[in-house]
Design an enzyme around this catalytic site. Structure first.
Site, PDB file in Angstrom:
ATOM      1  N   ALA A  67       0.874  -1.171   0.000  1.00 29.24           N
ATOM      2  CA  ALA A  67       0.000   0.000   0.000  1.00 29.24           C
ATOM      3  C   ALA A  67       0.913   1.223   0.000  1.00 29.24           C
ATOM      4  CB  ALA A  67      -0.892  -0.030   1.230  1.00 29.24           C
ATOM      5  N   GLY A 112       0.689  -5.036   1.036  1.00 24.84           N
ATOM      6  CA  GLY A 112      -0.496  -5.106   0.172  1.00 24.84           C
ATOM      7  C   GLY A 112      -0.231  -5.831  -1.138  1.00 24.84           C
ATOM      8  N   GLU A 115      -0.641  -9.398  -0.328  1.00 22.82           N
ATOM      9  CA  GLU A 115      -2.075  -9.590  -0.073  1.00 22.82           C
ATOM     10  C   GLU A 115      -2.878  -9.606  -1.373  1.00 22.82           C
ATOM     11  OE1 GLU A 115      -1.913  -6.345   2.799  1.00 22.82           O
ATOM     12  OE2 GLU A 115      -2.802  -7.695   4.271  1.00 22.82           O
ATOM     13  N   GLU A 135       4.545  -5.124   7.438  1.00 16.65           N
ATOM     14  CA  GLU A 135       3.788  -4.060   8.120  1.00 16.65           C
ATOM     15  C   GLU A 135       4.290  -3.750   9.528  1.00 16.65           C
ATOM     16  OE1 GLU A 135       2.478  -6.392   6.225  1.00 16.65           O
ATOM     17  OE2 GLU A 135       0.926  -5.515   4.950  1.00 16.65           O
TER      18      GLU A 135
HETATM   19  N1  CO8 Z   1       4.520   3.136  -0.820  1.00 18.34           N
HETATM   20  C1  CO8 Z   1       4.891   4.310  -1.388  1.00 18.34           C
HETATM   21  N2  CO8 Z   1       6.020   4.458  -2.109  1.00 18.34           N
HETATM   22  C2  CO8 Z   1       6.804   3.388  -2.265  1.00 18.34           C
HETATM   23  C3  CO8 Z   1       6.492   2.130  -1.700  1.00 18.34           C
HETATM   24  C4  CO8 Z   1       5.289   2.024  -0.954  1.00 18.34           C
HETATM   25  N3  CO8 Z   1       4.864   0.876  -0.416  1.00 18.34           N
HETATM   26  N4  CO8 Z   1       7.473   1.267  -2.015  1.00 18.34           N
HETATM   27  C5  CO8 Z   1       8.351   1.937  -2.756  1.00 18.34           C
HETATM   28  N5  CO8 Z   1       7.957   3.217  -2.906  1.00 18.34           N
HETATM   29  C6  CO8 Z   1       8.635   4.286  -3.632  1.00 18.34           C
HETATM   30  C7  CO8 Z   1       9.849   4.827  -2.884  1.00 18.34           C
HETATM   31  O1  CO8 Z   1       9.447   5.766  -1.910  1.00 18.34           O
HETATM   32  C8  CO8 Z   1      10.630   5.428  -4.027  1.00 18.34           C
HETATM   33  O2  CO8 Z   1      10.027   6.680  -4.362  1.00 18.34           O
HETATM   34  P1  CO8 Z   1      10.968   7.978  -4.607  1.00 18.34           P
HETATM   35  O3  CO8 Z   1      11.847   7.617  -5.762  1.00 18.34           O
HETATM   36  O4  CO8 Z   1       9.985   9.057  -4.936  1.00 18.34           O
HETATM   37  O5  CO8 Z   1      11.724   8.200  -3.336  1.00 18.34           O
HETATM   38  C9  CO8 Z   1      10.369   4.488  -5.185  1.00 18.34           C
HETATM   39  O6  CO8 Z   1       9.169   3.786  -4.840  1.00 18.34           O
HETATM   40  C10 CO8 Z   1      11.478   3.475  -5.395  1.00 18.34           C
HETATM   41  O7  CO8 Z   1      11.672   2.794  -4.176  1.00 18.34           O
HETATM   42  P2  CO8 Z   1      13.117   2.642  -3.476  1.00 18.34           P
HETATM   43  O8  CO8 Z   1      14.000   3.770  -3.856  1.00 18.34           O
HETATM   44  O9  CO8 Z   1      12.885   2.408  -2.022  1.00 18.34           O
HETATM   45  O10 CO8 Z   1      13.625   1.306  -4.190  1.00 18.34           O
HETATM   46  P3  CO8 Z   1      14.703   0.257  -3.600  1.00 18.34           P
HETATM   47  O11 CO8 Z   1      15.056  -0.644  -4.733  1.00 18.34           O
HETATM   48  O12 CO8 Z   1      15.786   0.952  -2.881  1.00 18.34           O
HETATM   49  O13 CO8 Z   1      13.878  -0.591  -2.504  1.00 18.34           O
HETATM   50  C11 CO8 Z   1      11.974  -1.794  -1.636  1.00 18.34           C
HETATM   51  C12 CO8 Z   1      12.795  -1.403  -2.887  1.00 18.34           C
HETATM   52  C13 CO8 Z   1      12.797  -2.706  -0.740  1.00 18.34           C
HETATM   53  C14 CO8 Z   1      10.732  -2.533  -2.117  1.00 18.34           C
HETATM   54  C15 CO8 Z   1      11.603  -0.502  -0.872  1.00 18.34           C
HETATM   55  O14 CO8 Z   1      11.008   0.428  -1.782  1.00 18.34           O
HETATM   56  C16 CO8 Z   1      10.594  -0.725   0.246  1.00 18.34           C
HETATM   57  O15 CO8 Z   1      10.964  -1.218   1.295  1.00 18.34           O
HETATM   58  N6  CO8 Z   1       9.321  -0.342   0.011  1.00 18.34           N
HETATM   59  C17 CO8 Z   1       8.288  -0.447   1.019  1.00 18.34           C
HETATM   60  C18 CO8 Z   1       7.835  -1.860   1.202  1.00 18.34           C
HETATM   61  C19 CO8 Z   1       6.798  -1.950   2.269  1.00 18.34           C
HETATM   62  O16 CO8 Z   1       7.020  -1.724   3.449  1.00 18.34           O
HETATM   63  N7  CO8 Z   1       5.569  -2.324   1.860  1.00 18.34           N
HETATM   64  C20 CO8 Z   1       4.466  -2.514   2.762  1.00 18.34           C
HETATM   65  C21 CO8 Z   1       3.679  -1.278   2.897  1.00 18.34           C
HETATM   66  S1  CO8 Z   1       2.434  -1.409   4.150  1.00 18.34           S
HETATM   67  C22 CO8 Z   1       1.184  -2.228   3.418  1.00 18.34           C
HETATM   68  O17 CO8 Z   1       1.256  -2.618   2.300  1.00 18.34           O
HETATM   69  C23 CO8 Z   1      -0.038  -2.425   4.239  1.00 18.34           C
HETATM   70  C24 CO8 Z   1      -1.161  -3.091   3.453  1.00 18.34           C
HETATM   71  C25 CO8 Z   1      -2.444  -2.972   4.153  1.00 18.34           C
HETATM   72  C26 CO8 Z   1      -2.680  -1.536   4.385  1.00 18.34           C
HETATM   73  C27 CO8 Z   1      -3.906  -1.219   4.960  1.00 18.34           C
HETATM   74  C28 CO8 Z   1      -4.257   0.199   4.635  1.00 18.34           C
HETATM   75  C29 CO8 Z   1      -4.617   1.003   5.788  1.00 18.34           C
END
Ligand code: CO8
Length: 261
Positions: A67, A112, A115, A135
């Site tokens: 998400a 997400g 999921e 999460e």
């Molecule tokens: N949300 C928003 N932006 C994201 C997300 C995300 N989940 N993942 C990546 N991005 C963005 C980064 O912020 C970055 O943007 P920018 O260039 O503008 O800074 C761009 O995508 C590229 O990402 P990275 O530079 O971080 O790329 P890397 O190769 O260094 O890393 C990763 C890749 C490991 C996947 C890293 O991006 C990461 O850890 N992302 C987050 C993963 C995460 O924690 N996902 C779970 C989110 S929580 C969730 O999904 C809950 C679901 C249920 C929610 C219920 C709703 C209330």
């Protein structure tokens, strides 16, 4: 089909493709994308030309990296619940879709993203896939069905470990625990998913629809109730034209021509 900002939609023969297209954010699901996915799946549900749906993320790096954390950061208890309910509605639409939905997990599928893949009927991963429920690392819990569908798919103990640790697993580990059905190279991912979709499509569409329903609805019931449900659905299927055609074609030693009725 240019009505989507965050999705690319296409139809190839009778397979509908939905590609989540926010590669600069690793295809993270913001609310707008969730709404668009709902719309795209609903339109494919109603489109009789589409017999199976394939779902992937654009680019080679991510299926869906979760998400959208930017949106999550501003939620309070009321908006958080609303956000989750909207996401869950989409996941249930996919899970109970009348046509087979295959997730092509082409890279990161986190939070997400895992999921979303869990809501699909079948998951095929490329060898660069990385999956997990991170999460807790954000101080959150899974909200798009992870605490419910993951233990149902891989078992309680393995799901507990994944969700409590928030660890990311690679494609081979996802295969080992049964989170994905198959792992192939990145080049093979699309052809493998398409071949599987075509194999399923060759069966009677009504039968496929009823199998999805019987498995989904039966799994959470005691066995005797699940078996009764199966008997009821079997009875209904017996009155479809597809079942008449399928059995007749076998006896006449020819290929069936299913109409999906
Ligand atoms: N949300 C928003 N932006 C994201 C997300 C995300 N989940 N993942 C990546 N991005 C963005 C980064 O912020 C970055 O943007 P920018 O260039 O503008 O800074 C761009 O995508 C590229 O990402 P990275 O530079 O971080 O790329 P890397 O190769 O260094 O890393 C990763 C890749 C490991 C996947 C890293 O991006 C990461 O850890 N992302 C987050 C993963 C995460 O924690 N996902 C779970 C989110 S929580 C969730 O999904 C809950 C679901 C249920 C929610 C219920 C709703 C209330």
């Amino acid at each position: 089909m240019g009505e989507y900002k965050n999705l690319e939609i296409r139809q190839e023969e009778n397979i509908g493709w939905i590609i989540i297209n926010r590669p600069d954010k690793l295809n993270a699901l913001n609310q707008e994308t969730i709404k668009e996915l709902h719309k795209a799946f609903s339109s494919f549900q109603d489109d009789s030309r589409i017999k199976a749906v394939l779902l992937k993320g654009s680019g080679e790096k991510a299926f869906v990296a979760g998400a959208d954390i930017k949106e999550l950061s501003g939620l309070d208890s009321s908006s958080g619940k609303k956000y989750v309910l909207e996401g869950q509605e989409l996941m249930s639409l996919i899970e109970n879709f009348r046509k087979p939905v295959i997730a092509a997990v082409n890279g990161y599928a986190l939070g997400g993203g895992t999921e979303l893949a869990l809501a699909c009927h079948i998951r095929i991963a490329s060898d660069n896939a990385k999956m997990g429920q991170p999460e807790v690392k954000l101080g959150l819990i899974p909200g798009f069905g992870g605490t419910q569908r993951l233990p149902r798919l891989v078992g309680k103990g393995v799901a507990m470990e994944m969700i409590l640790s928030g660890k990311t697993i690679n494609a081979q580990e996802a295969l080992r625990i049964g989170l994905v059905n198959k792992v192939v190279s990145q080049e093979e991912l699309i052809p493998t998913c398409e071949a599987l979709a075509r194999e399923i499509i060759a069966g009677g569409p009504k039968a496929v629809e009823y199998c999805i329903k019987s498995i989904n609805k039966g799994l959470d019931r005691p066995l005797d109730e699940g078996l009764l449900l199966e008997a009821e659905l079997f009875g209904e299927v017996c009155s479809t034209q597809d079942s008449k055609e399928g059995t007749k074609a076998f006896l006449e030693k020819r290929k069936p021509e299913f109409q999906g009725r």
